[in-house]
Design a protein around this motif. Structure first.
Motif, PDB file in Angstrom:
ATOM      1  N   TYR A 289      -8.793  -5.436 -10.670  1.00  0.00           N
ATOM      2  CA  TYR A 289      -7.766  -6.099  -9.423  1.00  0.00           C
ATOM      3  C   TYR A 289      -7.012  -4.997  -8.764  1.00  0.00           C
ATOM      4  O   TYR A 289      -6.198  -4.303  -9.357  1.00  0.00           O
ATOM      5  CB  TYR A 289      -7.191  -7.228  -9.973  1.00  0.00           C
ATOM      6  CG  TYR A 289      -6.316  -7.908  -8.808  1.00  0.00           C
ATOM      7  CD1 TYR A 289      -7.038  -8.983  -8.078  1.00  0.00           C
ATOM      8  CD2 TYR A 289      -4.984  -7.871  -8.678  1.00  0.00           C
ATOM      9  CE1 TYR A 289      -6.560  -9.594  -7.160  1.00  0.00           C
ATOM     10  CE2 TYR A 289      -4.402  -8.578  -7.682  1.00  0.00           C
ATOM     11  CZ  TYR A 289      -5.058  -9.593  -6.961  1.00  0.00           C
ATOM     12  OH  TYR A 289      -4.465 -10.375  -6.029  1.00  0.00           O
ATOM     13  N   TRP A 294     -10.220  -8.455  -5.913  1.00  0.00           N
ATOM     14  CA  TRP A 294     -11.081  -8.091  -6.873  1.00  0.00           C
ATOM     15  C   TRP A 294     -12.005  -6.949  -6.363  1.00  0.00           C
ATOM     16  O   TRP A 294     -12.683  -7.190  -5.299  1.00  0.00           O
ATOM     17  CB  TRP A 294     -11.579  -9.260  -7.530  1.00  0.00           C
ATOM     18  CG  TRP A 294     -10.860 -10.372  -8.292  1.00  0.00           C
ATOM     19  CD1 TRP A 294      -9.987 -11.249  -8.281  1.00  0.00           C
ATOM     20  CD2 TRP A 294     -10.511  -9.754  -9.861  1.00  0.00           C
ATOM     21  NE1 TRP A 294      -9.355 -11.738  -9.212  1.00  0.00           N
ATOM     22  CE2 TRP A 294      -9.579 -10.727 -10.260  1.00  0.00           C
ATOM     23  CE3 TRP A 294     -10.723  -8.797 -10.715  1.00  0.00           C
ATOM     24  CZ2 TRP A 294      -9.060 -10.786 -11.552  1.00  0.00           C
ATOM     25  CZ3 TRP A 294     -10.248  -8.728 -12.021  1.00  0.00           C
ATOM     26  CH2 TRP A 294      -9.415  -9.650 -12.476  1.00  0.00           C
ATOM     27  N   GLY A 325      -5.508  -9.354 -13.195  1.00  0.00           N
ATOM     28  CA  GLY A 325      -6.163  -7.956 -13.548  1.00  0.00           C
ATOM     29  C   GLY A 325      -5.665  -7.513 -14.989  1.00  0.00           C
ATOM     30  O   GLY A 325      -6.374  -6.389 -15.396  1.00  0.00           O
TER      31      GLY A 325
END
Length: 347
Positions: A289, A294, A325
């Motif tokens: 991320y 993403w 992330g």
């Protein structure tokens, strides 16, 4: 690949207030039979579609697809008056001597109306026929008379170079005035920047939802046109202008505007207490991320990564919603939640 619906519209406001999906042979066998299924296909459909009108003495204009005399009789039994167009497809409808009616009206003048009276299940009905310039118009009805209306507008027909004038009877006047209600509603729904055309989708449930949403959009416009603009001093806007204002209102919908979350890495202990924590899974092909979106460059759709908690070596693809992330396994997520609750003094 599309869907077919039966629909009912108000003849005055054109608002569509009832629809039924035509399932046919695709209906699952486990499904409970629809209401009034024992009355027959067409009769049962009429009773279901007009269930909210029972015992109200209202009038229904039906097209030739519903030209079943038994259906009109059943509607009359529950307090609904109706008329339907009589057309010959392969045969004339049951109880309708269409050939004899055509022969009887062949010598009549344009605009003349006659009726063939009958009775079914002790309910009287009429088969009205009106001589037109090139054909004989026929209606089966449980109301009306062959006497022309005094306040009806005069109609004109040119026959052999001569103009003939006449007035409709009540049954024919109502038929020609309200028969386009469903078509008018559909024309608005299919007009410029149509929701169903601009929303490109191939999933059945989305297409069905787009259809119902488009009906709601048209109904909102028709309700404004009939109940608001018609009774006030405002000039009614076009449907295109209404669609533009509606689209802008949906984009800038203050009721759906969520509070902005604080994405700063430095958070106080108090802010941690109000932060929403949820264990989520990364999207397919996720690599990392980057702070805004993403990176989906992984070869495997369910690529796993090492948990970032010190000392944990589990391979997972989950993370906490408070730190997108940052890979975190289920066990470390429980410790993470407990630590946040203790630091934030959450009860």
């Amino acid at each position: 690949m599309g869907n077919e619906y039966h629909s009912v519209c108000c003849g005055v406001s054109k608002i569509m207030w009832q629809i039924e999906l035509v399932e046919g042979k695709d209906a699952p066998r486990e499904r409970v039979p629809p209401a009034n299924a024992g009355a027959g296909k067409t009769v049962g459909l009429l009773l279901r579609m007009l269930s909210s009108m029972h015992s109200r003495g209202m009038l229904v204009i039906l097209d030739s697809g519903f030209c079943v005399l038994q259906g009109l009789i059943e509607l009359r039994k529950i307090g609904i008056f109706a008329s339907a167009v009589i057309k010959k497809r392969r045969y004339w409808p049951k109880h309708v001597p269409g050939g004899i009616m055509d022969q009887h009206m062949s010598t009549k003048q344009v605009g003349e109306v006659d009726s063939l009276k009958g009775e079914l299940d002790n309910i009287p009905y009429d088969l009205f026929c009106m001589k037109d310039a090139d054909f004989t118009m026929k209606l089966m009805s449980t109301y009306g008379s062959p006497i022309p209306l005094r306040d009806a507008k005069e109609k004109r027909r040119r026959v052999d170079g001569e103009v003939k004038t006449f007035k409709y009877t009540e049954t024919f006047e109502n038929h020609y005035r309200y028969r386009h209600a469903v078509d008018d509603h559909n024309n608005l729904r299919h007009s410029d920047i149509s929701l169903e055309e601009t929303w490109v989708t191939h999933r059945w449930e989305n297409r069905a939802f787009a259809f119902i949403l488009a009906i709601t959009e048209v109904n909102a416009y028709l309700a404004m046109r009939y109940f608001v603009w018609r009774c006030g001093d405002k000039v009614p806007m076009t449907f295109l202008a209404f669609r533009r204002q509606l689209a802008k209102a949906l984009i800038e919908n203050e009721h759906m505007r969520a509070e902005e979350e604080d994405t700063s890495p430095r958070r106080s202990k108090r802010s941690n207490a109000t932060t929403i924590h949820e264990l989520l899974s990364a999207p397919t092909h996720a690599r990392f991320y980057d702070g805004s979106k993403w990176n989906l460059g992984a070869k495997s759709p369910y690529q796993k990564y090492t948990c970032k908690t010190p000392g944990c070596k589990k391979f997972i693809r989950t993370y906490c919603s408070c730190s997108v992330g940052c890979w975190m396994c289920y066990g470390c997520y429980g410790n993470h939640r407990s630590a946040v609750a203790t630091d934030g003094n959450v009860q």
